[in-house]
Design a protein around this motif. Sequence first.
Motif, PDB file in Angstrom:
ATOM      1  N   GLU A 102     -53.368 -67.104   4.825  1.00 29.84           N
ATOM      2  CA  GLU A 102     -52.235 -66.257   4.450  1.00 29.84           C
ATOM      3  C   GLU A 102     -52.660 -64.795   4.443  1.00 29.84           C
ATOM      4  OE1 GLU A 102     -50.717 -67.679   0.749  1.00 29.84           O
ATOM      5  OE2 GLU A 102     -49.477 -69.237   1.681  1.00 29.84           O
ATOM      6  N   SER A 106     -51.523 -61.717   7.144  1.00 31.02           N
ATOM      7  CA  SER A 106     -51.008 -60.406   6.750  1.00 31.02           C
ATOM      8  C   SER A 106     -51.819 -59.271   7.366  1.00 31.02           C
ATOM      9  CB  SER A 106     -51.015 -60.280   5.222  1.00 31.02           C
ATOM     10  OG  SER A 106     -52.347 -60.178   4.717  1.00 31.02           O
ATOM     11  N   GLN A 107     -53.054 -59.590   7.784  1.00 29.85           N
ATOM     12  CA  GLN A 107     -53.931 -58.600   8.419  1.00 29.85           C
ATOM     13  C   GLN A 107     -53.946 -58.742   9.940  1.00 29.85           C
ATOM     14  OE1 GLN A 107     -57.605 -59.630   6.421  1.00 29.85           O
ATOM     15  NE2 GLN A 107     -57.189 -58.301   4.672  1.00 29.85           N
ATOM     16  N   HIS A 108     -53.054 -59.609  10.445  1.00 23.01           N
ATOM     17  CA  HIS A 108     -52.938 -59.848  11.890  1.00 23.01           C
ATOM     18  C   HIS A 108     -54.244 -60.371  12.496  1.00 23.01           C
ATOM     19  CE1 HIS A 108     -49.105 -57.795  11.536  1.00 23.01           C
ATOM     20  NE2 HIS A 108     -49.741 -56.751  11.006  1.00 23.01           N
TER      21      HIS A 108
END
Length: 229
Positions: A102, A106-108
Amino acid sequence: MKSLFKNKIKAGGGIWLMAGLLLFAIGCSKSHEGAYYDYQNRNAVYEGSTYAFLKSQGGLYDSLVYVIDRVPNLKDTIENFSVTLFAPTNQCFTNALKNLNELRGSQHKAPLSLSDIDLVELDTLLCRYVIKGEYTTDSLSKFTDGVGVESLRYDYDMHLRYNRQDANGYQNGGPQEIQLSDPKSSIFERYWVTTYTTSVNIHTTNGIVHLLSGGHEFGFGEFTRRMNK
């Protein structure tokens, strides 16, 4: 080096163990992390190594077996030397990977699995669940405040504490449990990360196994930080 133990149960012992696990499933009570305790907590005996016991448990510990196989020389220790293993279930690893991925999402960053997480960090965390020597509830019950122990290989300080829960109006009449804590090098318990057993005192030919709650996140809160590289 000792020869490998045979990965099988003698007929009588296997039947006894399966019956004990059936009783565990039937008569149980909610734990701190959403799993269950065995009110009987009878000492199960598995006639094989600790590693063989994990392999025999119907897929409950596939993730644990997999990471043990990944870490160099750890399988040999789990099979042949006297240790106490606190066994995290598949769900414990799922919990850790979910939180890791997850964050990575969010940090790609691409998701990671148990096959490609950092091996050195995995070794560090996994050894915290393996304690030198054999610790049962009987041996721990005399320590009111618990006892400090050393984890495998890295002499990392862990802490074990025995508890007996109340049940049906009887003080200390309920299930036994062991609290396994990572003190994080602190004397203050508020900083510790603690998990709980769901079943205790499984004797193998080379040690003791205690089973952990599926609510536990593998790594004692350090998995995401260590693996997100």
